[in-house]
Design a protein around this motif. Structure first.
Motif, PDB file in Angstrom:
ATOM      1  N   PHE A 124       0.853  -1.183   0.000  1.00 18.15           N
ATOM      2  CA  PHE A 124       0.000   0.000   0.000  1.00 18.15           C
ATOM      3  C   PHE A 124       0.892   1.237   0.000  1.00 18.15           C
ATOM      4  O   PHE A 124       1.710   1.426   0.904  1.00 18.15           O
ATOM      5  CB  PHE A 124      -0.899   0.010   1.237  1.00 18.15           C
ATOM      6  N   TYR A 136       1.071   5.216   0.380  1.00 18.22           N
ATOM      7  CA  TYR A 136       0.174   6.136   1.071  1.00 18.22           C
ATOM      8  C   TYR A 136       0.877   7.431   1.452  1.00 18.22           C
ATOM      9  O   TYR A 136       2.108   7.527   1.453  1.00 18.22           O
ATOM     10  CB  TYR A 136      -0.387   5.462   2.325  1.00 18.22           C
ATOM     11  N   ILE A 193      -4.590   6.236   1.100  1.00 17.96           N
ATOM     12  CA  ILE A 193      -3.945   5.252   0.235  1.00 17.96           C
ATOM     13  C   ILE A 193      -3.997   5.757  -1.202  1.00 17.96           C
ATOM     14  O   ILE A 193      -5.067   6.057  -1.738  1.00 17.96           O
ATOM     15  CB  ILE A 193      -4.610   3.876   0.370  1.00 17.96           C
TER      16      ILE A 193
END
Length: 285
Positions: free
Chosen positions: A20, A22, A31
């Motif tokens: 992820f 972010y 995100i």
């Protein structure tokens, strides 16, 4: 001219190897994008990253991940924003965790393989066109809490055959327009408002049962463009806007039968008169 520096992504890798990307965002996490290993088909979005809550998802942040068929969405900040998963063609299933109150406009528009949706019990509104063009949906069961269905929410869901709108209180215009295979519509006593063309081009929907409704406001064009032949109405429609009889039902040219669930076999409109409508004719009892 001042140069605005865009911060580099930070990365979080979950136990399945999903990456992820972010940014810190207003006291939480946004995100930006995701990288999912080819052997993973379910994207379980974390509720928090490194102790900070995930509160926002970037628009179409996962669309490039062609192997993702199922998504589990945390509560975020209560809102899944517009176009988050728009055009995610491979998506088949979505589960919303409780805490989500709003599904944004066009959020799942044209997710043409989406077949299964598990809605949260905290839902308050599904915004305009959120599931427009989800042509593989066949059955929908919406939450039992009170919420609003916005215009065109399920328009052109051309495989949809059955919908239970749960405790939806307001259904806005053209919400089910073009659901050409819709056969069954179920509502609760809390349904209070139907706007223009809700069932337009729902060619197979021949009967609607409003017998549970305590009160229901319509307008002259609520049933315009529909193919409904039978209306089942309760005896509690004494506060019904009279336009449903002056115009609403009459514009529904396909209507053949009006069943009134009243022990005395009577129906009272707003002005207290008794009417019966058959083949566009109005007769006072």
């Amino acid at each position: 001219m001042d140069v605005v520096e865009i911060p580099e992504f930070e990365k979080y890798i979950d136990k399945n190897g999903v990456v992820f990307n972010y940014w810190p965002w207003e006291g939480g996490i946004k995100i930006i994008s995701v990288e999912v290993p080819e052997n993973i088909n379910t994207l379980n979005i974390p509720e928090s990253i490194k102790g900070s809550p995930v509160i926002k998802l970037a628009r179409q942040f996962a669309n490039s991940q062609k192997n993702v068929k199922e998504i589990i969405i945390p509560k975020l900040n209560g809102c899944l924003e517009e176009k988050t998963f728009k055009d995610m063609k491979q998506l088949e299933s979505v589960t919303f965790c409780d805490g989500i109150e709003e599904i944004g406009s066009l959020c799942f528009m044209d997710c043409i393989n989406l077949k299964n949706i598990n809605f949260p019990n905290t839902l308050k509104i599904i915004c305009d066109g959120a599931f427009d063009g989800c042509s593989s949906l066949e059955k929908l069961v919406l939450p039992k809490n009170r919420f609003t269905i916005s215009p065109n929410t399920f328009a052109d869901c051309t495989s949809l055959k059955y919908i239970d709108v749960g405790n939806a209180a307001i259904i806005h215009k053209r919400a089910f327009r073009g659901c050409s295979k819709l056969e069954t519509f179920i509502c609760s006593e809390n349904l209070s408002s139907l706007e223009n063309g809700v069932f337009r081009e729902c060619d197979l929907l021949h009967s609607v049962d409003f017998s549970k409704c305590k009160s229901l406001k319509t307008n002259a064009y609520t049933f315009a463009g529909s193919n409904i032949k039978e209306f089942i109405l309760p005896d509690t429609f004494s506060i019904l806007d009279e336009t449903i009889f002056n115009d609403g039902f009459l514009i529904c040219k396909s209507a053949e039968k009006y069943i009134i669930n009243n022990p005395e076999g009577k129906f009272f409109t707003n002005d207290g008169l008794l009417y019966k409508h058959i083949n566009d004719e109005k007769t006072r009892f």
